[in-house]
Structure formats: C-alpha cells, structure tokens
Enzyme design. Sequence first.
Site, PDB file in Angstrom:
ATOM      1  N   ASN A  33      25.353  45.922  46.306  1.00 10.01           N
ATOM      2  CA  ASN A  33      25.697  44.714  45.553  1.00 10.01           C
ATOM      3  C   ASN A  33      25.901  43.552  46.514  1.00 10.01           C
ATOM      4  OD1 ASN A  33      26.534  43.661  42.806  1.00 10.01           O
ATOM      5  ND2 ASN A  33      28.278  43.019  44.041  1.00 10.01           N
ATOM      6  N   GLU A  34      25.120  42.508  46.321  1.00  6.56           N
ATOM      7  CA  GLU A  34      25.281  41.307  47.152  1.00  6.56           C
ATOM      8  C   GLU A  34      25.498  41.665  48.622  1.00  6.56           C
ATOM      9  OE1 GLU A  34      28.388  38.892  45.443  1.00  6.56           O
ATOM     10  OE2 GLU A  34      27.013  38.018  43.998  1.00  6.56           O
ATOM     11  N   GLU A  89      23.871  38.406  37.276  1.00  9.80           N
ATOM     12  CA  GLU A  89      25.272  38.097  36.979  1.00  9.80           C
ATOM     13  C   GLU A  89      25.422  36.616  36.713  1.00  9.80           C
ATOM     14  OE1 GLU A  89      28.074  39.072  40.003  1.00  9.80           O
ATOM     15  OE2 GLU A  89      27.217  41.039  40.377  1.00  9.80           O
ATOM     16  N   GLU A 126      40.077  40.895  40.158  1.00  4.75           N
ATOM     17  CA  GLU A 126      39.280  39.999  39.317  1.00  4.75           C
ATOM     18  C   GLU A 126      39.756  39.959  37.862  1.00  4.75           C
ATOM     19  OE1 GLU A 126      35.169  39.522  41.746  1.00  4.75           O
ATOM     20  OE2 GLU A 126      35.279  41.300  40.491  1.00  4.75           O
ATOM     21  N   LYS A 127      41.038  40.233  37.656  1.00 11.51           N
ATOM     22  CA  LYS A 127      41.517  40.294  36.267  1.00 11.51           C
ATOM     23  C   LYS A 127      41.524  38.933  35.589  1.00 11.51           C
ATOM     24  CE  LYS A 127      46.312  40.704  37.861  1.00 11.51           C
ATOM     25  NZ  LYS A 127      45.945  40.881  39.284  1.00 11.51           N
ATOM     26  N   PHE A 128      41.477  37.854  36.367  1.00 12.25           N
ATOM     27  CA  PHE A 128      41.397  36.536  35.742  1.00 12.25           C
ATOM     28  C   PHE A 128      39.971  35.986  35.740  1.00 12.25           C
ATOM     29  CE2 PHE A 128      45.919  36.807  36.990  1.00 12.25           C
ATOM     30  CZ  PHE A 128      46.428  36.861  35.694  1.00 12.25           C
ATOM     31  N   HIS A 129      39.024  36.825  36.140  1.00 17.39           N
ATOM     32  CA  HIS A 129      37.603  36.454  36.037  1.00 17.39           C
ATOM     33  C   HIS A 129      37.149  36.835  34.638  1.00 17.39           C
ATOM     34  CE1 HIS A 129      33.284  36.454  36.699  1.00 17.39           C
ATOM     35  NE2 HIS A 129      33.444  36.023  37.932  1.00 17.39           N
ATOM     36  N   ARG A 158      36.598  45.168  49.345  1.00 16.58           N
ATOM     37  CA  ARG A 158      35.288  45.765  49.112  1.00 16.58           C
ATOM     38  C   ARG A 158      34.344  45.307  50.224  1.00 16.58           C
ATOM     39  NH1 ARG A 158      32.974  42.131  43.996  1.00 16.58           N
ATOM     40  NH2 ARG A 158      32.279  40.416  45.283  1.00 16.58           N
TER      41      ARG A 158
HETATM   42  C1  GLA Z   1      29.853  38.663  42.565  1.00 17.48           C
HETATM   43  C2  GLA Z   1      29.940  40.171  42.511  1.00 17.48           C
HETATM   44  C3  GLA Z   1      30.697  40.683  41.340  1.00 17.48           C
HETATM   45  C4  GLA Z   1      31.914  39.845  41.067  1.00 17.48           C
HETATM   46  C5  GLA Z   1      31.492  38.427  40.887  1.00 17.48           C
HETATM   47  C6  GLA Z   1      32.635  37.504  40.548  1.00 17.48           C
HETATM   48  O1  GLA Z   1      28.758  38.117  42.001  1.00 17.48           O
HETATM   49  O2  GLA Z   1      28.684  40.780  42.575  1.00 17.48           O
HETATM   50  O3  GLA Z   1      31.069  42.010  41.604  1.00 17.48           O
HETATM   51  O4  GLA Z   1      32.803  39.949  42.139  1.00 17.48           O
HETATM   52  O5  GLA Z   1      30.950  37.965  42.082  1.00 17.48           O
HETATM   53  O6  GLA Z   1      32.170  36.204  40.302  1.00 17.48           O
END
Ligand code: GLA
Length: 659
Positions: A152-153, A305, A353-356, A114
């Site tokens: 995003n970020e 977040e 991110e399936k383990f997040h 991404r």
């Molecule tokens: C960032 C992103 C999210 C996700 C989280 C995981 O903050 O904005 O999309 O990837 O990290 O902690």
Amino acid sequence: MPVLSDATRGRILFGGDYNPEQWPEETWHEDVRLMKDAGVNSVTLGVFSWSKLEPEPGAREFGWLDTLMDLMHAGGIGVVLATPTASPPPWMGRLHPDTLPRTEDGRTEWWGGRQHFSHSSATYRRHAAAITADLAARYGGHPALTMWHINNEYCTFDYGDEAAAAFRRWLRQRYGTLDTLNTAWGTAFWSQGYDTWDGILPPRLPHYMRNPTQVLDFRRFTSDMLLECYVAERDIVRRHTPHLPVTSNFMPLWIGQDAWRWTEEEDVVSVDLYPDPRDPLGAQQGALVQDMTRSQARGPWMLMEQAAGPVNWRGVNHPKPHGLNRLWSLQAVARGADAVCYFQWRQSRQGAEKFHSGMVSHAGEQGRTYQEVRQLGADLARLSPHVTGQHSGADVAVLHDWHAWWAGAQDGRLSTEVDYADVLKTWHRALWQAHLTTDFAHPEHDLTAYKLVVVPQLYALTGTAIDNLLAYVRQGGTLVSGFLTGVADEDDRVRPGGMDARLRELFGIRTLHEWWPLDAGETVECDGPQGAFRGTLWSEELEADGTATETVPYKGGELDGLPAVLRRDRAWYLSTLPEPEALRDLLATIAADAGVRPVLDGLPGQVEAVRRGDLLFLLNHGREPVTVDVPGTHRDLLTEATVTDRVTLGRYGVAVLRP
Ligand code: GLA
C-alpha cells in the site's frame, strides 16, 4: 496480460478499503446489507491485516478471511485482495530488527505505526513472500477474487546498513567502475573521491550540504528497490492467478516513485486522491492527478482511494459539502476512471484514523455521507455501460519526469521558492482553466500525436530527451518551455552555457548571462503584444540571437528590454512564470495557433467539460447554478432528460451528455 476490464467486467468498480478485522462479526452482515443497498460491487480486503493473518511467526489464521471472502461472494461483491506487507506485525521488528528502516540521521522507525519495513531487508522480503504465497495459494481460486493489490502506497526510505549494501550493488550495476562513479558524482569537489565501493553510503546526515548526484542516485535506487518489492510479490500472485490483474496504489504526484517506470510493471494503474475540500483549486488538483494517472495507464485507471468526507491528516480537516463527493467522483470517471473507491468503507472507532471519514461514517446508515454514497452508487450504475473501457486522449501533453524533479529538488539551488510540483500544477492549472484537456508524457515518449507540448520545468534532461524535443518541433509540433529546463544532464552536471546548446538554438537564445530569481511576492513587468503582464518566481538575463520571430521584453528594472518570452517559429521559451491568468491566456493563444480547440466554446469559468468516448461530461464546480450552451440535442445519462442547446447545472451539478 490481464487488464482492468478483467476486474470491472463492464461495471465501474465502486467500493473501498474494507477493514472488517476492526469489527465484530455481526457488523460484517450489516456491512454487506449496506454495501448492496449502496451499489458497492468491490472491496479491498487485507491491506493492513498481517498481524491478524500471522499473529506469530509462521502461524496462519485464515478462518476469518475465508468467512469474509464467502460473504462477499454471496453478496455479489468482488474482492481486490491486498498483500498485507505494508505493516509488518510487531513480532517482526522485535525478532528481526534488521527489518526496520533507518532515517538519514540513524534513527530507527519502530513498529507501532505502519510502513516500518526496510525495502532492502532480506528478512522482510522473505516473510513478505511467504505470506503472499500462502494468500495466493488459498484464495487464487476463490470466485470473489477479482484483482490483487500489492502492499500500500510504497513510500519508505532506508539509510541503514543493509540498504547501504544494496545501494552499493545498485551503483556497481549503474556505473561498473569506481572511476565512472567518481566522474558521475563529481567527487573531485570537496575531497569526496571514493577509493573503494565499501566507502559509499546512502546520503546520511552530513555536516553540510550533500553531494547532489549521490542524493539523486539514492532517489533512483529507492524507487527501484520499492519496485523490486512490488515485482517480487506480483510475480508470486501471478503464478497462481495469471488471469487476474495486479496493482499497487500510488500517492498522487509523490516525489518518491518514478511512476513512469512503475507502470511498466503494473496491469492496472491505481491512485489515491485527497484534494482539500476547502482548496479553491481542489478540482484542478484532482484533474491533474487524474490526467496523469490516465496518461500512465494509457487507458482506464482505478481511483483506489478517496475520502467520502474529511481526512484527518491536515491541520484542519474539512468535510465535503453536500454534493462535492459526487462531483469529484464523476470528475474522475470523466477523466478515465473505471473504478471509484474509497478509504475506507466503515469509519473506524479506534486507531489513528478514527476521525478520517468512511463511506459509512460514525453517523451510520442515516448519516448524510452514506446517503450521498448511495446516490453515487446509483449514478455509477447508470453510467457503467456507457463509459467502462472508454479512453480519450488529448491534443496537449505536459511533460513530467521524476528524475528531473529529483535532480532539481536539492540543496544549494538559487531559489527555494521554485518548487517543481508547484510549477507543474501552475502550468496544468492554466491549461485546465483554458478548458484544454491534457495528457502527461515523459520527455522521451513519442510526442508526435500531440499538437502542443508544454514543459513547465525539466531541469535535467538526457540527450535522448533533447533529441526527442527537437525532432518533435522539426516534425511540426509546437513546444512551450518554462525556465530551468535543460540546465543539467542526467548526472546533474550543468551543461555548458547553463542550458543545453541545442535547446538554446531552438528558442533563439545566444547567451544566458545570469539567472535572476525573484523573492516571494516579487514580480517583474513584461510588455506583451496582447498586453502587459507580470512575471513571478524567476527571471533571466538572456541575450537573443536575432532569430526569434516574437519576443516579449521585460519592462523596467535590471532586465529592462531583455526578452522575458522568446519565440522562434513553433518553439517558445518563458524565462519567467507569468501570473496565472496571463499564463492561461498565453497558452490558450498558442494552443489555438497550434490547432487545439477547447472542449467546448463559451464555457463559464466554474464549469469543467471533459469528453470521454462520445460522452460530454459537464461539471459545475461552483455553488451557484449555471447554464451552459451545448448546441444540438443530447440525452443526459444521469437524468434520462433530453437536452436541447442548453443545460442548467445546479450547485456542484453534473450532466453526462450523449449526442
Ligand atoms: C492513504 C492510505 C490509507 C489511509 C489514507 C488516509 O491513502 O493508503 O490507508 O491511511 O491514506 O487518507
């Protein structure tokens, strides 16, 4: 301009990133049921949905999003709609390789992850504007829509050719002539003089150390280019919905964006925050980011977040023990958040991110994570009418500036042990442990409202900032500065004498003979009036000018007898970093002299106390119950209990007291 309260409408926003495109439609209905049950009132849709919305160039697939917007509305859940521009679809890179960023050594950052977009790419910007405009046109009037979330970020760097051309344009604007640029960059050194703008490049990987001012300007440029991307999309959505606030989420204390500058362009300041549950200083790291975000917002802000359980990007990713999610969420509310949101609503079954964790973990409705989320939803609903819109400032400000960070974080310094962010955290920690609430401020901000201003380290300072600090002290403020402050100007040119002359005079320093950095773990003894302490990280061979009203000398070693700490009236200079407890005690003493009171007297170490409006938040960061003295009679808004003179907080317990 619209503000956060236009979206909250009196409720703390509670919810998170929702990625329904990863799930079959039946799950969407289940999601709404669980959201309602947990008190979720806000979701962020669309953050990474570009390929779903535009599966091939120019196509538009809005049907699924129409259904979801309607579903959310029917469920009474507001939507923060994101532009999907942080993750372009694969076709974009394939058909338009010019949209892909290049690293400093010329590698392409390919699709498949991404954030593989070049901020300077005209093609990327054109496609981003088009999908943003269509989203805004389609959903601008939808009753579920409460706010816009752009990208995003923002965090990409680009060293490619289109970025190089944009960098030259940016430099022409900053410097006007090549002569001015050559002077600012000190290109007389190592034969770097430029005879044409076309010769200038981003600081790509060289044989040996780079020109520091070129690197500094490239950081400024990158922050500005990302901001341009944000502003372009913001302006598009604003045309459709001038009444709705717009934000983009910051990473906490991230080096790449000058957030002071960015927040001038944002209606709502939002941040993502992921302290490590195992870190004994996790709560303080959270407090720092919350204090900084509140200061940038100058009012309520949005926790965009956090994680309900583990993240998946550390080496070892620990879950949050029972109660910690609630405690850290309420800490954010105490420190000014009007939104408590997560990445993400439902934990993914596929993808990176399936383990997040998610608010609904793989364990589902019966899982502890969701059950704790439900409890938190109920707590937030109880607090909402009392806290939303409330803002409390502080008597103490910590100065922080990205440009100083950028200038100081380069190769060729005297010590790689000195890390700007670590020093900033250490000073904030000292104030936090002394139970002093702090704001953050930029060195050129009006500081007159503060009784105490501390400068952990501002290696580069503009003349305007120095004027500001001097005026602040002249007008009765107390200033405490750490080492490596005022060393360079905004071009990273070392000031004569190694530190600005007016600052030296302010602190009573005649000559700064040498810097004496310390090795990791090395300490220097200092002999203070309140007792001896050890300095870490750095020391200095300073000669005082005889005007100091108080000094703490180094004891032993090469610097024996020379001042480690100098005070001239209300201006203090620390040429070393005292060990944490010593720094805490020193700052607490200076604060008391400056008339700053801790939030509450006699607080146990593990308890954090924060005032928001007329409420007193007490947060037990320990696993053991603790009793806190709170003179008077109060009502605990979380339990409805009456509290007289003392309150007991259980493990990770919280009380929110109203007098
Ligand atoms: C960032 C992103 C999210 C996700 C989280 C995981 O903050 O904005 O999309 O990837 O990290 O902690």
